[in-house]
Motif scaffolding. Structure first.
Motif, mmCIF file in Angstrom:
data_model
loop_
_atom_site.group_PDB
_atom_site.id
_atom_site.type_symbol
_atom_site.label_atom_id
_atom_site.label_comp_id
_atom_site.label_asym_id
_atom_site.label_seq_id
_atom_site.Cartn_x
_atom_site.Cartn_y
_atom_site.Cartn_z
ATOM 1 N N CYS A 18 -100.863 -23.964 -25.338
ATOM 2 C CA CYS A 18 -100.196 -22.531 -26.052
ATOM 3 C C CYS A 18 -99.073 -22.386 -25.793
ATOM 4 O O CYS A 18 -98.110 -22.288 -26.648
ATOM 5 N N ASP A 19 -98.702 -22.191 -24.232
ATOM 6 C CA ASP A 19 -97.323 -22.013 -23.830
ATOM 7 C C ASP A 19 -96.487 -23.006 -24.210
ATOM 8 O O ASP A 19 -95.322 -22.781 -24.516
ATOM 9 N N GLY A 20 -96.780 -24.380 -24.219
ATOM 10 C CA GLY A 20 -96.084 -25.553 -24.425
ATOM 11 C C GLY A 20 -95.513 -25.412 -25.933
ATOM 12 O O GLY A 20 -94.299 -25.665 -26.275
ATOM 13 N N LEU A 21 -96.246 -25.281 -26.909
ATOM 14 C CA LEU A 21 -96.277 -25.228 -28.237
ATOM 15 C C LEU A 21 -95.121 -24.100 -28.625
ATOM 16 O O LEU A 21 -94.294 -24.096 -29.409
ATOM 17 N N ARG A 40 -95.311 -13.659 -47.644
ATOM 18 C CA ARG A 40 -95.521 -14.228 -46.234
ATOM 19 C C ARG A 40 -94.268 -13.849 -45.369
ATOM 20 O O ARG A 40 -93.190 -14.375 -45.559
ATOM 21 N N THR A 41 -94.480 -13.154 -44.242
ATOM 22 C CA THR A 41 -93.484 -12.441 -43.411
ATOM 23 C C THR A 41 -93.401 -12.884 -42.140
ATOM 24 O O THR A 41 -93.012 -12.018 -41.173
ATOM 25 N N SER A 42 -93.564 -14.219 -41.962
ATOM 26 C CA SER A 42 -93.600 -14.636 -40.644
ATOM 27 C C SER A 42 -92.218 -15.496 -40.539
ATOM 28 O O SER A 42 -91.511 -15.834 -41.345
ATOM 29 N N ASP A 43 -92.203 -16.152 -39.156
ATOM 30 C CA ASP A 43 -91.091 -16.884 -38.909
ATOM 31 C C ASP A 43 -92.014 -18.316 -38.598
ATOM 32 O O ASP A 43 -92.942 -17.945 -37.780
ATOM 33 N N GLY A 44 -91.324 -19.241 -38.848
ATOM 34 C CA GLY A 44 -92.184 -20.575 -38.619
ATOM 35 C C GLY A 44 -91.194 -21.758 -38.459
ATOM 36 O O GLY A 44 -89.960 -21.944 -38.467
ATOM 37 N N MET A 45 -91.912 -22.854 -37.965
ATOM 38 C CA MET A 45 -91.409 -24.367 -37.941
ATOM 39 C C MET A 45 -92.520 -25.380 -38.155
ATOM 40 O O MET A 45 -93.581 -25.069 -37.919
ATOM 41 N N PHE A 46 -91.949 -26.642 -38.365
ATOM 42 C CA PHE A 46 -92.999 -27.803 -38.172
ATOM 43 C C PHE A 46 -92.600 -28.697 -37.282
ATOM 44 O O PHE A 46 -91.325 -29.020 -37.084
ATOM 45 N N PHE A 47 -93.469 -29.105 -36.608
ATOM 46 C CA PHE A 47 -93.709 -30.330 -35.662
ATOM 47 C C PHE A 47 -93.715 -31.489 -36.624
ATOM 48 O O PHE A 47 -94.490 -31.618 -37.252
ATOM 49 N N GLU A 48 -92.956 -32.815 -36.318
ATOM 50 C CA GLU A 48 -93.403 -34.014 -36.732
ATOM 51 C C GLU A 48 -94.834 -34.490 -36.282
ATOM 52 O O GLU A 48 -95.043 -34.041 -35.141
ATOM 53 N N ARG A 49 -95.381 -35.235 -36.983
ATOM 54 C CA ARG A 49 -96.735 -35.778 -36.525
ATOM 55 C C ARG A 49 -96.500 -36.665 -35.151
ATOM 56 O O ARG A 49 -95.539 -37.392 -35.376
ATOM 57 N N GLY A 50 -96.979 -36.232 -34.232
ATOM 58 C CA GLY A 50 -96.826 -36.846 -32.904
ATOM 59 C C GLY A 50 -95.489 -36.865 -32.418
ATOM 60 O O GLY A 50 -95.033 -37.606 -31.394
ATOM 61 N N GLU A 51 -94.784 -35.635 -32.746
ATOM 62 C CA GLU A 51 -93.386 -35.364 -32.068
ATOM 63 C C GLU A 51 -93.188 -35.455 -30.552
ATOM 64 O O GLU A 51 -92.397 -35.871 -29.983
ATOM 65 N N GLU A 96 -95.460 -34.817 -26.289
ATOM 66 C CA GLU A 96 -96.898 -35.209 -25.708
ATOM 67 C C GLU A 96 -97.884 -34.200 -26.289
ATOM 68 O O GLU A 96 -98.925 -34.596 -26.332
ATOM 69 N N ILE A 97 -97.516 -33.089 -25.880
ATOM 70 C CA ILE A 97 -98.686 -31.912 -26.419
ATOM 71 C C ILE A 97 -99.004 -32.162 -27.911
ATOM 72 O O ILE A 97 -100.256 -31.987 -28.002
ATOM 73 N N VAL A 98 -98.130 -32.161 -28.939
ATOM 74 C CA VAL A 98 -98.584 -32.396 -30.272
ATOM 75 C C VAL A 98 -99.542 -33.471 -30.510
ATOM 76 O O VAL A 98 -100.623 -33.561 -31.012
ATOM 77 N N ARG A 99 -99.196 -34.900 -29.685
ATOM 78 C CA ARG A 99 -99.893 -35.890 -29.783
ATOM 79 C C ARG A 99 -101.361 -35.576 -29.292
ATOM 80 O O ARG A 99 -102.542 -36.157 -29.881
ATOM 81 N N GLY A 135 -97.831 -32.350 -40.525
ATOM 82 C CA GLY A 135 -97.421 -31.942 -39.331
ATOM 83 C C GLY A 135 -97.672 -30.659 -38.966
ATOM 84 O O GLY A 135 -97.982 -29.798 -39.754
ATOM 85 N N LEU A 136 -97.806 -30.303 -37.682
ATOM 86 C CA LEU A 136 -98.320 -29.003 -37.075
ATOM 87 C C LEU A 136 -97.363 -27.694 -37.390
ATOM 88 O O LEU A 136 -96.246 -28.208 -37.054
ATOM 89 N N GLN A 137 -97.854 -26.839 -37.650
ATOM 90 C CA GLN A 137 -96.892 -25.670 -38.196
ATOM 91 C C GLN A 137 -97.105 -24.623 -37.020
ATOM 92 O O GLN A 137 -98.277 -24.364 -36.979
#
Length: 299
Positions: free
Chosen positions: A126-129, A156-167, A169-172, A191-193
């Motif tokens: 959680c902290d790493g993401l 939708r009033t959040s802030d966000g971003m996308f990781f590329e799939r497998g971007e 070590e944690i995402v993988r 990709g993980l948002q």
């Protein structure tokens, strides 16, 4: 075109009269957006409008004149998809083998298909993401189904971003765990948002699938077909507020760090009862990671 007085109550069930009215207006050549405008003028709230307009089967919504790609998409999406992502829960399973860990099953609901998992992510994950996402946050966009692109949305009033799939070590690691947990290939996931909701931020009720009646949907579907399921992972719980709500069934799930919430929708239709939203954060910050699952490889 005018809506009846009986349609002014946002609490009224979807009646036969309302169904006929929608079909008649579509058959007369009025667009979905024109129906929305009429209902707004009659005093309907935005979330209630969406429930009312899309409470019909896809085939019913397609009764309006349609041609080319739009008609083809509507016809192809009318039936449930043959394969579905989701955990194997035979025998009221208390844990699911996710490869590198046994994930507790905390709650299940059949319709809509909802499963709550505990301990899906570790504190370190959680902290790493959060740390990796924090430097790349921007105002969240939503998919624009009229064009196939993206747009700002006042719902939708959040802030966000996308990781590329497998971007990284944690995402993988997390993506491999999700694939095992939900029996769905990594390649079939977007990709993980990661999203951050500050006090007052929310996401009003909406559907995650792409509406076959919208002109931009064929463009969106080329990248991997329809969305079939959503997995929300709570990276940080706020001090107050921020629950995930399912208005059609009166369900609210409180965010809990490291837990995950899966819900599936076997066809792009409100009959799946997958209308959901994020309640306003009242204090603190809520961080979530979202994985959307597609019919085929997402490119």
């Amino acid at each position: 075109m005018s809506s009846s007085n009986a349609m002014k109550s946002t609490q009224q069930p979807i009646s036969a009269d309302l169904r006929r009215w929608v079909i008649e207006q579509l058959g007369a050549g009025h667009t979905v957006e024109a129906l929305r405008q009429s209902m707004r003028q009659s005093g309907w709230r935005e979330d209630a409008i969406e429930v009312a307009l899309f409470a019909l089967p896809v085939a019913g919504r397609a009764a309006a004149p349609a041609s080319g790609a739009r008609a083809a998409v509507a016809g192809a999406q009318a039936q449930p998809a043959a394969r579905q992502p989701g955990p194997v829960l035979e025998g009221s399973a208390a844990f699911i083998d996710a490869g590198d860990r046994q994930v507790p099953v905390l709650m299940t609901l059949q319709h809509p298909r909802v499963v709550m998992f505990g301990g899906l992510l570790s504190d370190e994950e959680c902290d790493g993401l959060i740390a990796a996402a924090g430097e790349r946050l921007a105002r969240s966009l939503t998919v624009e189904t009229k064009t196939g692109g993206e747009t700002l949305n006042q719902d939708r009033t959040s802030d966000g971003m996308f990781f590329e799939r497998g971007e990284n070590e944690i995402v993988r690691r997390v993506e491999a765990r999700i694939a095992r947990l939900l029996n769905w290939p990594v390649e079939f996931g977007e990709g993980l948002q990661v999203l951050r909701y500050r006090p007052g931020a929310q996401y009003r009720p909406h559907y995650d699938y792409f509406d076959p009646a919208e002109p931009g949907t064929p463009t969106i579907l080329r990248r991997g077909g329809q969305r079939l399921g959503t997995l929300l992972m709570y990276l940080q719980a706020p001090e107050a507020g921020g629950g995930t709500i399912f208005p059609d069934v009166g369900l609210e799930v409180a965010p809990s760090r490291g837990s995950g919430l899966f819900f599936g929708y076997d066809r792009p239709d409100p009959g799946t009862r997958s209308l959901h939203g994020g309640s306003p954060v009242l204090a603190g910050e809520k961080w979530v990671a979202t994985k959307w699952l597609r019919e085929r490889e997402f490119k």
